[in-house]
Enzyme design. Structure first.
Site, PDB file in Angstrom:
ATOM      1  N   THR A   1       0.870  -1.192   0.000  1.00  0.00           N
ATOM      2  CA  THR A   1       0.000   0.000   0.000  1.00  0.00           C
ATOM      3  C   THR A   1       0.900   1.233   0.000  1.00  0.00           C
ATOM      4  O   THR A   1       1.585   1.507   0.999  1.00  0.00           O
ATOM      5  CB  THR A   1      -0.909   0.009   1.237  1.00  0.00           C
ATOM      6  OG1 THR A   1      -1.655  -1.217   1.268  1.00  0.00           O
ATOM      7  CG2 THR A   1      -1.861   1.186   1.211  1.00  0.00           C
TER       8      THR A   1
ATOM      9  N   LYS B   1      -6.865   1.972  -3.092  1.00  0.00           N
ATOM     10  CA  LYS B   1      -6.484   1.326  -1.826  1.00  0.00           C
ATOM     11  C   LYS B   1      -6.395   2.359  -0.697  1.00  0.00           C
ATOM     12  O   LYS B   1      -6.844   2.103   0.427  1.00  0.00           O
ATOM     13  CB  LYS B   1      -5.142   0.591  -2.014  1.00  0.00           C
ATOM     14  CG  LYS B   1      -4.582  -0.041  -0.757  1.00  0.00           C
ATOM     15  CD  LYS B   1      -5.479  -1.127  -0.181  1.00  0.00           C
ATOM     16  CE  LYS B   1      -4.921  -1.649   1.125  1.00  0.00           C
ATOM     17  NZ  LYS B   1      -5.882  -2.484   1.854  1.00  0.00           N
TER      18      LYS B   1
ATOM     19  N   LYS C   1       0.415   4.778   8.672  1.00  0.00           N
ATOM     20  CA  LYS C   1       1.041   5.088   7.374  1.00  0.00           C
ATOM     21  C   LYS C   1      -0.030   5.311   6.305  1.00  0.00           C
ATOM     22  O   LYS C   1       0.022   6.275   5.542  1.00  0.00           O
ATOM     23  CB  LYS C   1       1.977   3.923   7.027  1.00  0.00           C
ATOM     24  CG  LYS C   1       2.670   3.965   5.690  1.00  0.00           C
ATOM     25  CD  LYS C   1       2.041   3.102   4.622  1.00  0.00           C
ATOM     26  CE  LYS C   1       1.898   1.632   4.938  1.00  0.00           C
ATOM     27  NZ  LYS C   1       1.332   0.837   3.850  1.00  0.00           N
TER      28      LYS C   1
HETATM   29  N1  LIG Z   1      -1.576  -6.973   7.054  1.00  0.00           N
HETATM   30  C1  LIG Z   1      -2.663  -6.570   6.404  1.00  0.00           C
HETATM   31  O1  LIG Z   1      -3.807  -6.819   6.812  1.00  0.00           O
HETATM   32  C2  LIG Z   1      -2.539  -5.807   5.100  1.00  0.00           C
HETATM   33  C3  LIG Z   1      -3.652  -5.787   4.257  1.00  0.00           C
HETATM   34  C4  LIG Z   1      -3.578  -5.119   3.046  1.00  0.00           C
HETATM   35  C5  LIG Z   1      -2.423  -4.447   2.705  1.00  0.00           C
HETATM   36  N2  LIG Z   1      -1.357  -4.448   3.556  1.00  0.00           N
HETATM   37  C6  LIG Z   1      -0.147  -3.727   3.108  1.00  0.00           C
HETATM   38  O2  LIG Z   1       0.750  -4.713   2.626  1.00  0.00           O
HETATM   39  C7  LIG Z   1       2.104  -4.305   2.898  1.00  0.00           C
HETATM   40  C8  LIG Z   1       2.790  -5.367   3.751  1.00  0.00           C
HETATM   41  O3  LIG Z   1       2.045  -5.503   4.958  1.00  0.00           O
HETATM   42  P1  LIG Z   1       2.367  -6.606   6.056  1.00  0.00           P
HETATM   43  O4  LIG Z   1       1.166  -6.655   6.928  1.00  0.00           O
HETATM   44  O5  LIG Z   1       2.870  -7.822   5.404  1.00  0.00           O
HETATM   45  O6  LIG Z   1       3.537  -5.871   6.843  1.00  0.00           O
HETATM   46  P2  LIG Z   1       4.676  -6.498   7.799  1.00  0.00           P
HETATM   47  O7  LIG Z   1       4.252  -7.788   8.363  1.00  0.00           O
HETATM   48  O8  LIG Z   1       5.083  -5.385   8.706  1.00  0.00           O
HETATM   49  O9  LIG Z   1       5.868  -6.794   6.773  1.00  0.00           O
HETATM   50  C9  LIG Z   1       6.561  -5.719   6.187  1.00  0.00           C
HETATM   51  C10 LIG Z   1       7.563  -6.265   5.190  1.00  0.00           C
HETATM   52  O10 LIG Z   1       8.304  -5.143   4.651  1.00  0.00           O
HETATM   53  C11 LIG Z   1       9.700  -5.393   4.878  1.00  0.00           C
HETATM   54  N3  LIG Z   1      10.388  -4.109   5.046  1.00  0.00           N
HETATM   55  C12 LIG Z   1      10.076  -3.123   5.909  1.00  0.00           C
HETATM   56  N4  LIG Z   1      10.934  -2.087   5.761  1.00  0.00           N
HETATM   57  C13 LIG Z   1      11.815  -2.449   4.788  1.00  0.00           C
HETATM   58  C14 LIG Z   1      12.918  -1.819   4.177  1.00  0.00           C
HETATM   59  N5  LIG Z   1      13.308  -0.573   4.538  1.00  0.00           N
HETATM   60  N6  LIG Z   1      13.573  -2.476   3.210  1.00  0.00           N
HETATM   61  C15 LIG Z   1      13.173  -3.722   2.828  1.00  0.00           C
HETATM   62  N7  LIG Z   1      12.149  -4.385   3.365  1.00  0.00           N
HETATM   63  C16 LIG Z   1      11.457  -3.753   4.337  1.00  0.00           C
HETATM   64  C17 LIG Z   1       9.747  -6.256   6.109  1.00  0.00           C
HETATM   65  O11 LIG Z   1      10.998  -6.911   6.203  1.00  0.00           O
HETATM   66  P3  LIG Z   1      11.509  -7.502   7.634  1.00  0.00           P
HETATM   67  O12 LIG Z   1      10.876  -8.865   7.779  1.00  0.00           O
HETATM   68  O13 LIG Z   1      12.996  -7.543   7.493  1.00  0.00           O
HETATM   69  O14 LIG Z   1      11.052  -6.528   8.700  1.00  0.00           O
HETATM   70  C18 LIG Z   1       8.593  -7.221   5.816  1.00  0.00           C
HETATM   71  O15 LIG Z   1       8.954  -8.166   4.842  1.00  0.00           O
HETATM   72  C19 LIG Z   1       2.009  -2.932   3.571  1.00  0.00           C
HETATM   73  O16 LIG Z   1       2.123  -1.923   2.595  1.00  0.00           O
HETATM   74  C20 LIG Z   1       0.605  -2.944   4.166  1.00  0.00           C
HETATM   75  O17 LIG Z   1       0.107  -1.651   4.363  1.00  0.00           O
HETATM   76  C21 LIG Z   1      -1.383  -5.133   4.733  1.00  0.00           C
END
Ligand SMILES: NC(=O)c1ccc[n+]([C@@H]2O[C@H](COP(=O)([O-])OP(=O)(O)OC[C@H]3O[C@@H](n4cnc5c(N)ncnc54)[C@H](OP(=O)(O)O)[C@@H]3O)[C@@H](O)[C@H]2O)c1
Length: 286
Positions: free
Chosen positions: A96, A171, A239
């Site tokens: 997102t 989104k 965010k």
């Molecule tokens: N969870 C939900 O319900 C949901 C639903 C729809 C959309 N989203 C969106 O989908 C995306 C991922 O969400 P998530 O829930 O999977 O988040 P998450 O569990 O916090 O995972 C974040 C990912 O980004 C990586 N990351 C963070 N900072 C980084 C950097 N500077 N360089 C490289 N990699 C980095 C993390 O790596 P590390 O493992 O090393 O920390 C991890 O792989 C986000 O944009 C979120 O807003 C989430």
């Protein structure tokens, strides 16, 4: 069978990667913290040393990382995916993010002789693991048609919303509405708890009434049970609200409700709840 690369194995990316393996695709994975790739490697994924390494030889590269900064680093960093992407490959950015960054990334992708679709998702941890996401796609419809099988492995559907950046924008609109609902629900739960009302009965009225959205139904249960196992990290909702407010400004629409909701989320981050599920936004109000 396709050669797919997946960058980012957090809450969402790990589930998506599992579905790509289930569908029989050949999968390269990369994550900043490489230990998170272990369960996928045990199932046959190749662990890449860098995003560039993951993209090398892939015909579809999917990114699912936290924010604009993380996305910039996985695509454009010194060992970023665009340095390894084969000509003609399709890049899919599912995080997102802001439409402004998507526009910049689309240009950089074209310079690397590849093509970008922005394809953020609705659905959360469980839908990612079960292949029940909904992809909100911006970009060329003919390009989308070439990767429907890849989306199919991870989703219950795909909505094509228009040119590049359209998926990102929809989104943000969707999530600011969810964020506003979660913030007002937190206030409602706190008010009900303080009043001495029968909490279950009072919340039952909310859940079954006109305001009983999926957010109200799902998040109120987790608030009551204080179940903060991460489905969606609280700081990520902060965010999304921040990005939506900025995009609203750009379009001349002041998102006052999103701004108020952001204040509620920021207070929770300041009190140490940023890494927990967004349902913990209720805690400072209790
Ligand atoms: N969870 C939900 O319900 C949901 C639903 C729809 C959309 N989203 C969106 O989908 C995306 C991922 O969400 P998530 O829930 O999977 O988040 P998450 O569990 O916090 O995972 C974040 C990912 O980004 C990586 N990351 C963070 N900072 C980084 C950097 N500077 N360089 C490289 N990699 C980095 C993390 O790596 P590390 O493992 O090393 O920390 C991890 O792989 C986000 O944009 C979120 O807003 C989430």
């Amino acid at each position: 069978m396709r050669a797919v690369a997946l960058l980012g194995l957090g809450t969402m990316g790990a589930g998506m990667a599992g579905r790509l393996l289930d569908a029989g695709h050949s999968l390269s994975v990369w994550n900043r913290t490489s230990a998170r790739a272990e369960p996928l490697v045990a199932r046959g994924a190749r662990l890449a040393a860098t995003p560039r390494d993951a993209a090398t030889g892939a015909d579809v590269i999917v990114s699912m990382v936290a924010d604009d900064k993380a996305s910039r680093s996985v695509w454009l960093g010194p060992d970023g995916a665009l340095a390894g992407v084969p000509p003609g490959a399709i890049a899919i950015e599912s995080s997102t993010l802001t439409p402004g960054w998507i526009r910049e990334l689309a240009e950089a992708t074209a310079k690397a002789f590849a093509v970008l679709l922005d394809a953020p998702v609705t659905g959360s941890r469980i839908q990612a693991a079960e292949g029940q996401l909904l992809f909100l796609v911006g970009g060329d419809a003919a390009v989308l048609d070439r990767v429907r099988d890849v989306f199919g492995a991870m989703s219950r559907g795909v909505v094509h919303l228009g040119p590049s950046g359209s998926g990102a924008l929809v989104k943000l609109v969707n999530n600011f509405v969810c964020g506003v609902q979660a913030a007002s629900l937190a206030e409602a739960v706190a008010m009900i708890e303080r009043s001495g009302l029968d909490r279950e009965r009072a919340l039952g009225v909310l859940q079954d009434g006109a305001g009983g959205s999926l957010v109200v139904k799902g998040v109120s249960k987790r608030m009551v049970e204080r179940d903060y196992v991460v489905n969606f990290k609280l700081e990520l909702m902060g965010k999304d609200l921040t990005y939506a407010i900025a995009e609203g400004e750009r379009l001349g629409v002041t998102l006052e409700t999103a701004t108020a909701a952001l204040g509620v989320f920021r207070r929770a981050v300041a009190q140490g709840h940023g890494e927990k599920d967004m349902a913990s936004v209720v805690e400072p109000l209790r």
